[in-house]
Design an enzyme around this catalytic site. Structure first.
Site, mmCIF file in Angstrom:
data_model
loop_
_atom_site.group_PDB
_atom_site.id
_atom_site.type_symbol
_atom_site.label_atom_id
_atom_site.label_comp_id
_atom_site.label_asym_id
_atom_site.label_seq_id
_atom_site.Cartn_x
_atom_site.Cartn_y
_atom_site.Cartn_z
ATOM 1 N N CYS A 1 0.989 -1.193 -0.258
ATOM 2 C CA CYS A 1 -0.042 -0.212 0.160
ATOM 3 C C CYS A 1 0.603 1.258 0.028
ATOM 4 O O CYS A 1 1.281 1.483 0.867
ATOM 5 C CB CYS A 1 -0.673 0.036 1.384
ATOM 6 S SG CYS A 1 -1.646 1.507 1.819
ATOM 7 N N CYS A 60 -0.900 3.579 -6.671
ATOM 8 C CA CYS A 60 -2.088 3.123 -5.426
ATOM 9 C C CYS A 60 -2.240 2.114 -6.153
ATOM 10 O O CYS A 60 -2.389 1.120 -7.087
ATOM 11 C CB CYS A 60 -2.925 4.038 -5.529
ATOM 12 S SG CYS A 60 -4.203 2.746 -4.317
HETATM 13 N N1 DGL Z 1 -4.173 0.778 -2.017
HETATM 14 C C1 DGL Z 1 -3.718 1.628 -0.397
HETATM 15 C C2 DGL Z 1 -2.295 2.480 -1.850
HETATM 16 O O1 DGL Z 1 -1.547 1.547 -2.255
HETATM 17 C C3 DGL Z 1 -4.386 2.931 -0.784
HETATM 18 C C4 DGL Z 1 -5.948 2.707 -0.997
HETATM 19 C C5 DGL Z 1 -7.108 3.464 -0.002
HETATM 20 O O2 DGL Z 1 -7.368 4.450 0.284
HETATM 21 O O3 DGL Z 1 -6.888 2.637 1.051
HETATM 22 O O4 DGL Z 1 -2.176 3.824 -1.657
#
Ligand code: DGL
Length: 282
Positions: free
Chosen positions: A89, A203
């Protein structure tokens, strides 16, 4: 703040088992990273953890996010001993890695925006950056741009809606292509965007929407994400540990909240070889 762990509770000490990796995200985004890891290391056992009880991360304040990630990771590691932790993430990695590394002894791999490869590959010097609002605003991201893309024009857009659309897609719900078109339209509205030739998907949810995004982007724009680099790093850290006789353990998906949305991910999780869903008491 939870207690820090001793190394014996963090690591998978049973040598008859294949190494096990914990891939962590706020939701389903980390599955885009898990896919790259599985392609590179097919025998590796996977604990996929989604902090759906605190989703989305991209709109949360810094202090509350650091405290939350600390608590969830510590609880997960107590229950699921692993060899490597992957914070799949960008929103969490660009904020919490120093804190996690200061208190855990197992190897931690984080995912950060692929600004460096984008700056190396661009022919025009114009790069797009698509991330959560939090990642776009992070000092860490600004520092990456200063260090690796000082001569590039970086067009940034923060979108939480795209994160939600990726979640819907994996639950098997239909998603509005028009919503994706509108988001890309606002990225392309920038005066320099006609020259953009690389788009960083910063993301981990966004690679799950690659086909939908490609439909709206000019053919000259190539998308770049960090998934493959993460998988290479995991492979490097596990060098010599992937045996031919050891037993792979069952892949598991762990959620921090039992919801109907999480249950609806069953079919998508099977595509990642995950047939068991657990819920973490947190
Ligand atoms: N998948 C996450 C990232 O790579 C974030 C998504 C969220 O906002 O929870 O930033």
């Amino acid at each position: 703040m939870t207690d820090s762990l001793s190394s014996s509770t963090q690591t998978n000490t049973d040598s008859s088992l294949e190494p096990r990796v914990l891939v962590f995200d706020s939701g389903v985004g980390g599955l885009s990273v898990a896919r790259e890891i599985q392609q590179r290391l097919p025998g590796l056992s996977l604990v996929y953890a989604s902090d759906n009880g605190f989703f989305p991360y991209g709109t949360k304040g810094e202090a509350e996010l650091i405290a939350r990630v600390d608590k969830v990771i510590n609880t997960l590691l107590r229950q699921y001993p692993v060899d490597i932790l992957v914070i799949a993430c960008n929103t969490a990695s660009t904020l919490t890695l120093p804190h996690l590394r200061s208190q855990l002894t197992l190897p931690i791999v984080g995912v950060v925006p692929a600004i460096k490869p984008a700056a190396q590959q661009t022919q025009t010097g114009v790069i797009g950056l698509l991330a959560t609002p939090a990642t776009v605003a992070r000092p860490y991201t600004h520092e990456l741009i200063r260090e690796y893309a000082p001569r590039c024009e970086v067009i940034s857009l923060g979108s939480s809606e795209l994160v939600q659309l990726a979640e819907q897609k994996l639950r098997g719900e239909s998603i509005e292509q028009a919503a994706i078109a509108q988001i890309i339209h606002s990225l392309l509205a920038h005066e320099q965007s006609a020259h953009m030739d690389r788009l960083v998907l910063a993301c981990t949810h966004f690679p799950l929407l690659k086909e939908e995004l490609a439909t709206e982007l000019p053919a000259s724009v190539q998308m770049i994400d960090s998934g493959e680099a993460i998988a290479r790093r995991v492979e490097y850290l596990l060098q010599g540990r992937m045996g031919t006789t050891a037993i792979p353990s069952e892949n598991i998906a762990v959620f921090t909240k039992q919801t109907t949305e999480a249950e609806r991910l069953e079919a998508a999780l099977k595509n990642f070889g995950i047939y068991r869903q657990d819920y973490l008491a947190i």
